[in-house]
Design a protein around this motif. Structure first.
Motif, PDB file in Angstrom:
ATOM      1  N   GLN A   1       0.866  -1.171   0.000  1.00 45.60           N
ATOM      2  CA  GLN A   1       0.000   0.000   0.000  1.00 45.60           C
ATOM      3  C   GLN A   1       0.902   1.220   0.000  1.00 45.60           C
ATOM      4  OE1 GLN A   1      -2.412  -0.418   3.464  1.00 45.60           O
ATOM      5  NE2 GLN A   1      -3.496  -2.188   2.685  1.00 45.60           N
ATOM      6  N   ASP A   2       0.757   2.064  -1.007  1.00 40.61           N
ATOM      7  CA  ASP A   2       1.642   3.208  -1.224  1.00 40.61           C
ATOM      8  C   ASP A   2       3.078   2.707  -1.335  1.00 40.61           C
ATOM      9  OD1 ASP A   2      -0.469   5.034  -1.218  1.00 40.61           O
ATOM     10  OD2 ASP A   2      -0.395   5.254   0.950  1.00 40.61           O
ATOM     11  N   THR A   3       3.938   3.022  -0.388  1.00 47.40           N
ATOM     12  CA  THR A   3       5.328   2.578  -0.452  1.00 47.40           C
ATOM     13  C   THR A   3       5.659   1.544   0.623  1.00 47.40           C
ATOM     14  OG1 THR A   3       6.020   4.395   0.986  1.00 47.40           O
ATOM     15  CG2 THR A   3       6.102   4.787  -1.407  1.00 47.40           C
ATOM     16  N   THR A   4       4.665   1.118   1.373  1.00 44.44           N
ATOM     17  CA  THR A   4       4.888   0.205   2.493  1.00 44.44           C
ATOM     18  C   THR A   4       4.406  -1.199   2.146  1.00 44.44           C
ATOM     19  OG1 THR A   4       4.514   2.055   3.995  1.00 44.44           O
ATOM     20  CG2 THR A   4       4.480  -0.142   4.958  1.00 44.44           C
ATOM     21  N   TYR A   5       5.223  -2.179   2.495  1.00 41.29           N
ATOM     22  CA  TYR A   5       4.845  -3.584   2.329  1.00 41.29           C
ATOM     23  C   TYR A   5       4.284  -4.101   3.642  1.00 41.29           C
ATOM     24  CZ  TYR A   5       7.461  -3.630  -2.027  1.00 41.29           C
ATOM     25  OH  TYR A   5       7.905  -3.370  -3.288  1.00 41.29           O
ATOM     26  N   TYR A   6       3.335  -5.042   3.528  1.00 44.49           N
ATOM     27  CA  TYR A   6       2.697  -5.627   4.700  1.00 44.49           C
ATOM     28  C   TYR A   6       2.617  -7.140   4.545  1.00 44.49           C
ATOM     29  CZ  TYR A   6       1.012  -0.925   5.765  1.00 44.49           C
ATOM     30  OH  TYR A   6       0.940   0.408   6.053  1.00 44.49           O
ATOM     31  N   ILE A   7       2.757  -7.831   5.663  1.00 46.64           N
ATOM     32  CA  ILE A   7       2.370  -9.238   5.726  1.00 46.64           C
ATOM     33  C   ILE A   7       0.974  -9.252   6.323  1.00 46.64           C
ATOM     34  CG2 ILE A   7       2.773 -11.458   6.835  1.00 46.64           C
ATOM     35  CD1 ILE A   7       5.740 -10.915   6.737  1.00 46.64           C
ATOM     36  N   ILE A   8       0.047  -9.839   5.591  1.00 47.09           N
ATOM     37  CA  ILE A   8      -1.333  -9.947   6.048  1.00 47.09           C
ATOM     38  C   ILE A   8      -1.499 -11.342   6.640  1.00 47.09           C
ATOM     39  CG2 ILE A   8      -3.755  -9.763   5.397  1.00 47.09           C
ATOM     40  CD1 ILE A   8      -2.155  -7.206   4.839  1.00 47.09           C
ATOM     41  N   ALA A   9      -1.887 -11.414   7.909  1.00 45.64           N
ATOM     42  CA  ALA A   9      -2.074 -12.689   8.600  1.00 45.64           C
ATOM     43  C   ALA A   9      -3.542 -12.849   8.962  1.00 45.64           C
ATOM     44  CB  ALA A   9      -1.214 -12.754   9.856  1.00 45.64           C
ATOM     45  N   THR A  10      -4.099 -14.021   8.647  1.00 46.64           N
ATOM     46  CA  THR A  10      -5.487 -14.322   8.980  1.00 46.64           C
ATOM     47  C   THR A  10      -5.535 -15.599   9.795  1.00 46.64           C
ATOM     48  OG1 THR A  10      -6.242 -13.288   6.926  1.00 46.64           O
ATOM     49  CG2 THR A  10      -7.779 -14.777   8.024  1.00 46.64           C
ATOM     50  N   VAL A  11      -6.201 -15.540  10.923  1.00 45.29           N
ATOM     51  CA  VAL A  11      -6.369 -16.707  11.775  1.00 45.29           C
ATOM     52  C   VAL A  11      -7.841 -17.129  11.729  1.00 45.29           C
ATOM     53  CG1 VAL A  11      -6.733 -15.335  13.879  1.00 45.29           C
ATOM     54  CG2 VAL A  11      -6.005 -17.712  14.065  1.00 45.29           C
ATOM     55  N   ARG A  12      -8.038 -18.440  11.636  1.00 44.03           N
ATOM     56  CA  ARG A  12      -9.395 -18.997  11.686  1.00 44.03           C
ATOM     57  C   ARG A  12      -9.388 -20.007  12.827  1.00 44.03           C
ATOM     58  NH1 ARG A  12     -12.882 -22.259   7.202  1.00 44.03           N
ATOM     59  NH2 ARG A  12     -14.783 -22.103   8.393  1.00 44.03           N
ATOM     60  N   SER A  13     -10.169 -19.723  13.859  1.00 43.89           N
ATOM     61  CA  SER A  13     -10.124 -20.512  15.082  1.00 43.89           C
ATOM     62  C   SER A  13     -11.458 -20.435  15.804  1.00 43.89           C
ATOM     63  CB  SER A  13      -8.999 -19.980  15.981  1.00 43.89           C
ATOM     64  OG  SER A  13      -9.018 -20.580  17.238  1.00 43.89           O
ATOM     65  N   ASP A  14     -11.577 -21.196  16.877  1.00 41.31           N
ATOM     66  CA  ASP A  14     -12.785 -21.098  17.681  1.00 41.31           C
ATOM     67  C   ASP A  14     -12.646 -20.075  18.797  1.00 41.31           C
ATOM     68  OD1 ASP A  14     -10.969 -22.568  19.143  1.00 41.31           O
ATOM     69  OD2 ASP A  14     -12.470 -23.873  20.043  1.00 41.31           O
ATOM     70  N   ARG A  15     -11.432 -19.540  19.016  1.00 42.50           N
ATOM     71  CA  ARG A  15     -11.256 -18.567  20.093  1.00 42.50           C
ATOM     72  C   ARG A  15     -10.187 -17.509  19.854  1.00 42.50           C
ATOM     73  NH1 ARG A  15      -9.494 -22.425  24.867  1.00 42.50           N
ATOM     74  NH2 ARG A  15     -11.118 -23.647  23.920  1.00 42.50           N
ATOM     75  N   LEU A  16      -9.218 -17.723  18.977  1.00 38.56           N
ATOM     76  CA  LEU A  16      -8.107 -16.779  18.824  1.00 38.56           C
ATOM     77  C   LEU A  16      -8.510 -15.541  18.031  1.00 38.56           C
ATOM     78  CD1 LEU A  16      -5.135 -19.197  18.080  1.00 38.56           C
ATOM     79  CD2 LEU A  16      -5.644 -18.026  20.216  1.00 38.56           C
ATOM     80  N   ASN A  17      -8.115 -14.384  18.525  1.00 32.75           N
ATOM     81  CA  ASN A  17      -8.329 -13.089  17.887  1.00 32.75           C
ATOM     82  C   ASN A  17      -7.046 -12.284  17.971  1.00 32.75           C
ATOM     83  OD1 ASN A  17     -10.832 -12.387  16.759  1.00 32.75           O
ATOM     84  ND2 ASN A  17     -11.792 -12.385  18.777  1.00 32.75           N
ATOM     85  N   PHE A  18      -6.756 -11.484  16.941  1.00 32.37           N
ATOM     86  CA  PHE A  18      -5.628 -10.570  17.013  1.00 32.37           C
ATOM     87  C   PHE A  18      -5.962  -9.434  17.969  1.00 32.37           C
ATOM     88  CE2 PHE A  18      -4.433 -12.397  12.873  1.00 32.37           C
ATOM     89  CZ  PHE A  18      -3.094 -12.647  13.133  1.00 32.37           C
ATOM     90  N   LEU A  19      -4.955  -8.936  18.669  1.00 29.68           N
ATOM     91  CA  LEU A  19      -5.108  -7.747  19.492  1.00 29.68           C
ATOM     92  C   LEU A  19      -5.227  -6.537  18.575  1.00 29.68           C
ATOM     93  CD1 LEU A  19      -2.271  -8.518  22.072  1.00 29.68           C
ATOM     94  CD2 LEU A  19      -4.729  -8.867  22.386  1.00 29.68           C
ATOM     95  N   ASN A  20      -5.753  -5.430  19.084  1.00 24.60           N
ATOM     96  CA  ASN A  20      -5.870  -4.228  18.252  1.00 24.60           C
ATOM     97  C   ASN A  20      -4.512  -3.804  17.711  1.00 24.60           C
ATOM     98  OD1 ASN A  20      -8.627  -4.003  18.423  1.00 24.60           O
ATOM     99  ND2 ASN A  20      -8.556  -2.707  20.246  1.00 24.60           N
ATOM    100  N   GLU A  21      -3.481  -3.895  18.536  1.00 26.82           N
ATOM    101  CA  GLU A  21      -2.103  -3.628  18.107  1.00 26.82           C
ATOM    102  C   GLU A  21      -1.303  -4.890  18.405  1.00 26.82           C
ATOM    103  OE1 GLU A  21      -0.668  -0.013  19.835  1.00 26.82           O
ATOM    104  OE2 GLU A  21      -2.231   1.173  18.883  1.00 26.82           O
TER     105      GLU A  21
END
Length: 166
Positions: A46-66
């Motif tokens: 996006q623009d000039t920055t590269y990102y690794i996009i991580a997606t978790v599919r689980s019954d309980r795990l969620n990413f923190l806001n940061e």
């Protein structure tokens, strides 16, 4: 009858070709355990920055806001990436057991982690261990051989070449 078989075969090949060209790499961790999950990783620019996009599919795990992603390469180098949540959702299905329908909820959570080209060069050596800060517990996986590092580096090179060849 013959036409319906042709359509089924065509649909099968279209589905296989879509998955064959998908730009994600992933794994399933502790598939039968309560803390098990399915992880998918991809690369975006996006623009000039590269990102690794991580997606978790689980019954309980969620990413923190940061969230934080820690990566240890096979050269024993440690990379720490900071990320933010970009999407979250859940889906409820049911499993029939006898005469009872048992609800099963699946949580999908996606975060993006900013990464530099120099860090991608380090990832090219292979990822030996990855830790993601999540709630209610961190996700940690150790690899005996590289499963995602070289693929993520290839995705980076493809994203870089798309930027150069517009």
């Amino acid at each position: 009858m013959k036409n319906s078989i042709k359509y089924i075969v065509l649909a099968f090949f279209l589905t296989v070709s879509i998955y064959a060209t998908a730009q994600t790499v992933g794994y399933t961790y502790k598939a039968l355990a309560a803390e098990g999950c399915s992880m998918q990783y991809s690369v975006a620019k996006q623009d000039t920055t590269y990102y690794i996009i991580a997606t978790v599919r689980s019954d309980r795990l969620n990413f923190l806001n940061e969230s934080t992603m820690k990566i240890r390469t096979f050269n024993n180098e440690v990379i720490t990436l900071k990320g933010v949540v970009i999407g979250s959702g859940s889906q409820t299905d049911g499993i029939v057991s006898g005469n009872i329908i048992v609800p099963v909820t699946t949580i999908n959570s996606t975060a993006q982690f900013a990464i530099t080209p120099k860090e991608f060069e380090l990832i090219n050596h292979g990822i030996a261990k990855i830790r993601l800060s999540m709630t209610p517990m961190n996700h940690e996986r150790t690899f005996k051989k590289d499963k995602i590092g070289k693929k993520l580096y290839q995705f980076y090179l493809e994203a870089k070449s798309m930027d150069d060849n517009f």
